[in-house]
Design an enzyme around this catalytic site. Structure first.
Site, short mmCIF file in Angstrom:
data_model
loop_
_atom_site.label_atom_id
_atom_site.label_comp_id
_atom_site.label_asym_id
_atom_site.label_seq_id
_atom_site.Cartn_x
_atom_site.Cartn_y
_atom_site.Cartn_z
N ASP A 142 0.85 -1.19 0.00
CA ASP A 142 0.00 0.00 0.00
C ASP A 142 0.88 1.24 0.00
O ASP A 142 1.98 1.22 -0.56
CB ASP A 142 -0.93 -0.03 1.21
CG ASP A 142 -2.28 0.62 0.94
OD1 ASP A 142 -2.32 1.85 0.81
OD2 ASP A 142 -3.30 -0.11 0.85
N HIS A 211 -3.68 6.06 3.56
CA HIS A 211 -4.42 4.88 3.10
C HIS A 211 -3.82 3.59 3.66
O HIS A 211 -4.53 2.74 4.20
CB HIS A 211 -4.41 4.87 1.57
CG HIS A 211 -5.32 3.85 0.95
ND1 HIS A 211 -4.94 2.53 0.77
CD2 HIS A 211 -6.57 3.95 0.44
CE1 HIS A 211 -5.93 1.87 0.18
NE2 HIS A 211 -6.93 2.71 -0.03
N SER A 524 -11.28 -0.79 -0.64
CA SER A 524 -9.99 -0.77 0.06
C SER A 524 -10.17 -1.02 1.55
O SER A 524 -9.26 -1.55 2.21
CB SER A 524 -9.30 0.59 -0.12
OG SER A 524 -8.67 0.70 -1.36
#
Length: 748
Positions: A142, A211, A524
């Protein structure tokens, strides 16, 4: 073993453009199959040799190469011209050559909602049986990690597992102490990333985007008390496998996304480092890149997000059969906000209003600006007023999230003091993050909006006011529902493979970002839920293959909510969810730990499937149809189709199952044998035949259901052993098998 039929792959990537390279050079990925040598340096040397033969000198080859994939498979990334790439593609040791592409990044009430209670009231559940994921190593590919977050505190952890072979790579604001006994490894991949993107990010595993931190804390964050967003969604933030270890691979960069080259480098290192599960909340990773398959061959389970381009059909990505592809759904938490009209009518929307200074106790003028584009807002005199934005006719043309952001920007810049935004879905809460500090905004559906419009049209001086947002949890919230943004099947790349595989909570998930906690939505956010459950199952069943774990998750999923009603999907209009929305259904972790029957896959069958995708084998339709997956998809049922599946008994040694068939309308379906028995000392594997026959040839699509049920249960259509169901005749009830697929009957 022949490279092309065995599937041991190597990849060639082309990254950073060296000063000496031709301006027409681009980054390419070269896949070469299984590595031919255990020594990584020898594998790398073979990459240099291949490049040297094309570029003319070893010096040019060293300048051209960006990444050498040498641990889990063989391949490299390098800067090449189109003609050089074409030349390499003709080498007998090269399987394929592909241009580098970029992918997008696709939170904690959710774990309680899934039944993974930290302190179970009675019988221990999956979380306790798995010892909270103790020492399972989960790799996260990620945007990096924020190591100082309270979610990654390593207090009470033992030494790093001896089998770990990874490293803690230091860099900008990330030193050796950034790793600990929780974050046991971290790497970043900056080669091939533009200088501009590197300037806007940390050149290290540190996460500027947030994220990756959000994903990692959802998977394995430790318990953090008293977390909320301005008092909303308050409670304990924790991951699904809170005692698992984290290995971080930063392959995604601010402004650059997630290039193939960096993602493949991360997967290659993860295979070498010794992760048990890989979680990738990334979009559209192509089937041409076999790094994922090499990981599965090493016993690593891979979990991918399915994409955020719903509710449009045929938008699901990451559709290869050896990975678990995750859709997103809601949970039983909402943020209701009372809207009071001047005629005393009370309506309810959704919001995140927690700034009391912005919530006026007095009514404010209401103005209706329809779609709230720049022109309409400018001509509506919205300054100091609350604006209603509602344009149902445009909903099918503009994604709800984009329409919301445009409305927020236009109304705020014009001096509005509040916004009521209407859409067919209110799964847009996280889109309000930040704006609630400046202007209150309430989300409503079109029906509520129409009632406000009716009031606006009839009132001489329409006014409105908001009340502070509340948090509501429990049975009063309709859930789960497949989120409108969640990408839908069938897969364009592989219509004969049912995707997505499963759905999990992915709407308004609270998890770590930097030193705080935020609400995010997306597949996600659903993906790490399945990654954590995969890790827990792997802990309880360490001998299970990735295919068995995936099968257990898919076949025990729920297709009904807690009230026994079919799960719905937010779409235009809302509808009952089908397998193209949620695969096997909504994940049920405790059931998945005890599935009774599973479908295992010999990795050689995956090899054949992969070789079809790169043109090395014919008969690909047959490989798709007969892969031993827990689903069957028939894209074009013309007359009759027959396929086989093999089930493995992981439940009671002695058990009898019978098939219960619900064939689609217009399709006749049979199962042979229709009754399967397992006995002590007998085989744990049984093969059965499925036959589908079209009764009519008309265009359309439908889906089939077929479930194995253990005797003596007769009339219950169950996906799994009911929780708390009493044993019959002294025999524990085994879990049940569910198989769903699509059947599309087309007139020829």
């Amino acid at each position: 073993m022949d490279l092309r039929t065995g599937l041991s792959c190597a990849l060639l990537l082309v990254a950073l453009l060296p000063l000496s390279a031709n301006a027409s050079s681009k980054l390419y990925i070269v896949y070469m199959g299984d590595k031919k040598h255990d020594d990584p340096s020898v594998v790398t040397a073979s990459h240099h040799d291949a490049l040297t033969s094309v570029l003319g000198s070893k010096d040019e080859a060293l300048k051209s190469i960006v990444y050498s994939y040498k641990h889990g498979f063989s391949g490299f990334a390098a800067m090449l011209t189109e003609s050089q790439a074409e030349t390499l593609a003709k080498f007998p040791e090269v399987v394929n050559v592909k241009r580098n592409t970029f992918h997008k990044l696709h939170t904690t009430r959710s774990w309680d909602f899934l039944g993974l209670d930290y302190q179970p009231p009675q019988q221990p559940g999956l979380l306790q049986k798995a010892k909270y994921g103790e020492d399972v190593i989960i790799g996260v590919v990620d945007s990096g990690i924020w190591p100082e977050s309270r979610s990654f505190n390593d207090r009470g952890y033992g030494p790093v597992p001896a089998r770990w072979k990874g490293k803690c790579q230091t860099g900008e604001q990330f030193n050796a102490t950034s790793c600990n006994r929780k974050i046991i490894g971290a790497r970043s991949y900056h080669r091939g990333i533009s200088a501009e993107s590197l300037k806007s990010d940390y050149n290290s595993p540190r996460d500027i985007n947030g994220h990756g931190t959000h994903v990692a804390s959802t998977i394995a964050g430790v318990e953090v008390q008293g977390v909320s967003v301005g008092g909303l969604a308050s409670g304990v933030a924790r991951g699904g496998a809170p005692r698992a270890r984290l290995a971080i691979y930063k392959a995604c960069w601010q402004g650059a996304g997630c290039p193939d080259a960096t993602v493949l480098a991360a997967i290659d290192h993860a295979i070498h480092d010794g992760v048990d599960v890989l979680s990738l909340s990334l979009g559209g990773f192509g089937p041409e890149y076999p790094g994922t398959l090499h990981a599965v061959q090493r016993g690593i389970s891979l979990v991918f997000s399915g994409g955020n381009d719903g509710p449009v059909p045929q938008t699901v990505t990451n559709a290869v059969p050896w990975i678990t592809t995750v859709a997103a759904s809601t949970m039983d938490r909402a943020f209701p906000t009372l809207i009071s009209l001047g005629n005393n009518e009370k309506l309810v929307g959704q919001s995140l209003m927690h700034n009391a200074s912005l919530i006026s106790k007095d009514f404010k003028d209401l103005v209706y600006a329809r779609s709230c584009n720049a022109e309409l807002v400018a001509s509506s005199n919205v300054t100091g007023k609350i604006v209603l934005c509602s344009a149902p006719a445009q909903a099918k043309f503009r994604p709800p999230a984009i329409a919301l952001q445009d409305a927020l920007n236009h109304t705020f810049m014009a001096g509005a003091k509040g916004l009521i935004f209407a859409q067919y879905t209110t799964n847009l809460i996280d889109g309000l993050a930040g704006i609630e500090r400046n202007m209150p905004c309430v989300l409503v559906d079109f029906e509520i909006a129409q009632r406000i419009i009716s009031y606006f049209d009839t009132a001489g001086s329409p006014v409105v006011k908001f009340s502070p947002t509340m948090t509501v949890v429990g049975d009063g919230v309709l859930s789960p529902r497949v989120a409108s943004f969640s990408s839908r099947g069938p897969s364009l790349a592989f219509p004969g493979i049912l995707k997505p595989d499963i759905t999990a909570p992915g709407v308004s998930i609270l998890a770590a970002k930097g030193d705080s906690y935020v609400l995010y939505s997306g597949t996600s956010m659903a993906c790490p839920h399945v990654s954590a459950v995969t890790a827990l199952i792997k802990s309880v069943h360490p001998d299970w293959s990735p295919a068995m774990i995936k099968s257990a998750i898919v076949t025990t999923a729920s297709v009904t909510d807690r009230f026994g009603m079919p799960i719905q999907a937010d779409a235009v209009p809302r509808k009952l969810a089908d397998p193209f929305d949620f695969g096997g259904g909504h994940i049920n972790p405790d059931r998945a730990a005890d599935p009774g029957l599973v479908y295992d896959v010999d990795v050689k069958e995956y090899n054949n499937f992969f070789n079809c995708t790169v043109g090395l084998l014919d008969g690909c339709d047959s490989y798709q149809l007969n892969l031993n997956l827990p689903s069957v998809a028939v894209p074009n049922l013309k007359n009759q189709v027959t396929t086989w599946r093999t089930i493995t008994n992981v439940g009671p040694v002695e058990a009898t199952y019978r098939a219960v068939v619900e064939a689609p309308e217009g399709v006749a379906m049979s199962v042979e044998p229709s009754v399967i028995s397992f006995t002590a000392g007998g085989s744990r594997n049984v093969t059965f035949k499925l036959t589908f026959s079209a009764k009519q040839r008309v265009q359309g699509s439908t889906w089939m259901k077929h479930r194995w049920k253990e005797e003596p249960i007769s009339w219950l259509f169950l996906v799994c052993r009911p929780k708390g169901w009493p044993p019959k005749v002294g025999q524990r009830l085994g879990s049940l098998f569910a198989m769903r697929g699509s059947v599309n009957s087309t007139h020829i």
